[in-house]
Write a protein that holds these residues in place. Structure first.
Motif, PDB file in Angstrom:
ATOM      1  N   GLU A   7      32.169  -1.267  42.230  1.00 54.56           N
ATOM      2  CA  GLU A   7      30.834  -1.709  42.407  1.00 54.56           C
ATOM      3  C   GLU A   7      30.393  -3.236  42.712  1.00 54.56           C
ATOM      4  O   GLU A   7      31.493  -3.886  43.030  1.00 54.56           O
ATOM      5  N   PHE A   8      29.142  -3.494  43.140  1.00 51.78           N
ATOM      6  CA  PHE A   8      28.883  -4.648  43.596  1.00 51.78           C
ATOM      7  C   PHE A   8      27.550  -5.109  43.236  1.00 51.78           C
ATOM      8  O   PHE A   8      26.867  -4.070  43.183  1.00 51.78           O
ATOM      9  N   GLU A   9      27.226  -6.409  43.096  1.00 46.91           N
ATOM     10  CA  GLU A   9      25.934  -6.991  42.685  1.00 46.91           C
ATOM     11  C   GLU A   9      25.774  -8.606  43.119  1.00 46.91           C
ATOM     12  O   GLU A   9      26.983  -9.175  43.373  1.00 46.91           O
ATOM     13  N   THR A 137      39.208  -1.948  49.364  1.00 50.33           N
ATOM     14  CA  THR A 137      39.424  -1.876  47.621  1.00 50.33           C
ATOM     15  C   THR A 137      39.239  -0.428  47.318  1.00 50.33           C
ATOM     16  O   THR A 137      39.926   0.015  46.367  1.00 50.33           O
ATOM     17  N   ALA A 138      38.386   0.339  48.002  1.00 54.61           N
ATOM     18  CA  ALA A 138      38.283   1.830  47.662  1.00 54.61           C
ATOM     19  C   ALA A 138      39.412   2.674  47.879  1.00 54.61           C
ATOM     20  O   ALA A 138      40.120   3.356  47.185  1.00 54.61           O
ATOM     21  N   GLN A 139      40.263   2.320  48.948  1.00 53.51           N
ATOM     22  CA  GLN A 139      41.513   2.880  49.284  1.00 53.51           C
ATOM     23  C   GLN A 139      42.594   2.593  48.280  1.00 53.51           C
ATOM     24  O   GLN A 139      43.499   3.371  48.141  1.00 53.51           O
ATOM     25  N   TRP A 140      42.629   1.209  47.942  1.00 53.49           N
ATOM     26  CA  TRP A 140      43.576   0.641  47.039  1.00 53.49           C
ATOM     27  C   TRP A 140      43.430   1.522  45.593  1.00 53.49           C
ATOM     28  O   TRP A 140      44.606   1.902  44.970  1.00 53.49           O
ATOM     29  N   LEU A 141      42.107   1.618  45.234  1.00 53.03           N
ATOM     30  CA  LEU A 141      41.885   2.629  43.931  1.00 53.03           C
ATOM     31  C   LEU A 141      42.481   3.949  44.141  1.00 53.03           C
ATOM     32  O   LEU A 141      43.264   4.621  43.159  1.00 53.03           O
ATOM     33  N   GLY A 173      32.577   9.222  55.284  1.00 51.79           N
ATOM     34  CA  GLY A 173      34.185   9.391  54.870  1.00 51.79           C
ATOM     35  C   GLY A 173      34.188  10.375  53.402  1.00 51.79           C
ATOM     36  O   GLY A 173      32.986  10.581  52.889  1.00 51.79           O
ATOM     37  N   ASN A 174      35.385  10.474  53.107  1.00 55.73           N
ATOM     38  CA  ASN A 174      35.595  11.195  51.946  1.00 55.73           C
ATOM     39  C   ASN A 174      36.179  10.423  50.509  1.00 55.73           C
ATOM     40  O   ASN A 174      36.639  10.937  49.729  1.00 55.73           O
ATOM     41  N   ASN A 175      36.238   9.174  50.704  1.00 52.77           N
ATOM     42  CA  ASN A 175      36.569   8.389  49.630  1.00 52.77           C
ATOM     43  C   ASN A 175      35.601   8.426  48.309  1.00 52.77           C
ATOM     44  O   ASN A 175      34.536   7.902  48.427  1.00 52.77           O
ATOM     45  N   GLU A 176      36.011   9.099  47.385  1.00 48.15           N
ATOM     46  CA  GLU A 176      35.226   9.110  46.061  1.00 48.15           C
ATOM     47  C   GLU A 176      34.484   7.912  45.529  1.00 48.15           C
ATOM     48  O   GLU A 176      33.545   7.984  45.029  1.00 48.15           O
ATOM     49  N   TYR A 177      35.372   6.963  45.833  1.00 48.51           N
ATOM     50  CA  TYR A 177      34.916   5.779  45.066  1.00 48.51           C
ATOM     51  C   TYR A 177      33.784   5.036  45.948  1.00 48.51           C
ATOM     52  O   TYR A 177      32.551   4.724  45.515  1.00 48.51           O
TER      53      TYR A 177
END
Length: 182
Positions: A7-9, A137-141, A173-177
């Motif tokens: 997430e981001f804020e 970061t999403a790919q790392w997860l 894309g298809n990254n769920e995160y």
């Protein structure tokens, strides 16, 4: 399905209580302006004393210290590239995020907050940095499905926040995160 979070804020990174925060440091690791200076001021003089023992840090690499007076237990210091428009900028910025996450995982840390690396005085364009930050970061997860990691991308102002929003608005894309936070 996923136990980890991305997430981001817009928030002051020095106020976040988590396992570790990531400092956009310079190569000396001895403090500077922007977020680097703010983290050093908030952590207290012990942070500088410990950083002096680390012998600096190369661009794209990461080193860890205690958090001292910060709410975070640790500070991961990473040195982003000074933006030049070259391919090495992308590789180095990607390495900053990946190496910081790997270091946190190796230390068995499960919550991490990133500053917007290289987007301040190092001049990385916000939209390009947002794409690298979110994708890395999403790919790392995705690559670490058996490791619980909560990632918070902090935004020091609306320009950083809007760059994340704009990237996710156009994400196909298809990254769920990335789908989850868009």
């Amino acid at each position: 399905m996923y136990k980890s979070k991305l997430e981001f804020e817009t928030v002051d990174i020095t106020t976040i209580k988590c396992d570790c925060i990531v400092n956009a440091a310079n190569r000396t690791l001895l403090g500077g302006g922007g977020v680097d200076g703010a983290i050093h001021r908030a952590a207290g003089p012990e942070l500088l004393q410990e950083c002096r023992t680390l012998n600096g840090c190369k661009t794209g690499q990461a080193k860890i210290t205690n958090g001292y007076d910060l709410p975070a237990k640790y500070v991961i210091h990473t040195v982003g590239p000074v933006y030049s428009g070259s391919d090495s900028d992308v590789l180095n910025l990607t390495s900053c995020y990946r190496n910081s996450l790997d270091l946190a995982k190796n230390r068995n840390l499960h919550s991490i907050a990133f500053s917007a690396i290289s987007t301040g005085v190092y001049g990385y364009p916000f939209d390009e940095a947002a794409m690298i930050t979110l994708e890395t970061t999403a790919q790392w997860l995705v690559n670490s499905p058996d490791y619980q990691m909560d990632i918070l991308l902090t935004c020091f102002d609306d320009r950083v926040y809007k760059s994340y929003v704009n990237y996710l608005k156009n994400y196909t894309g298809n990254n769920e995160y990335l789908k989850k936070i868009s």
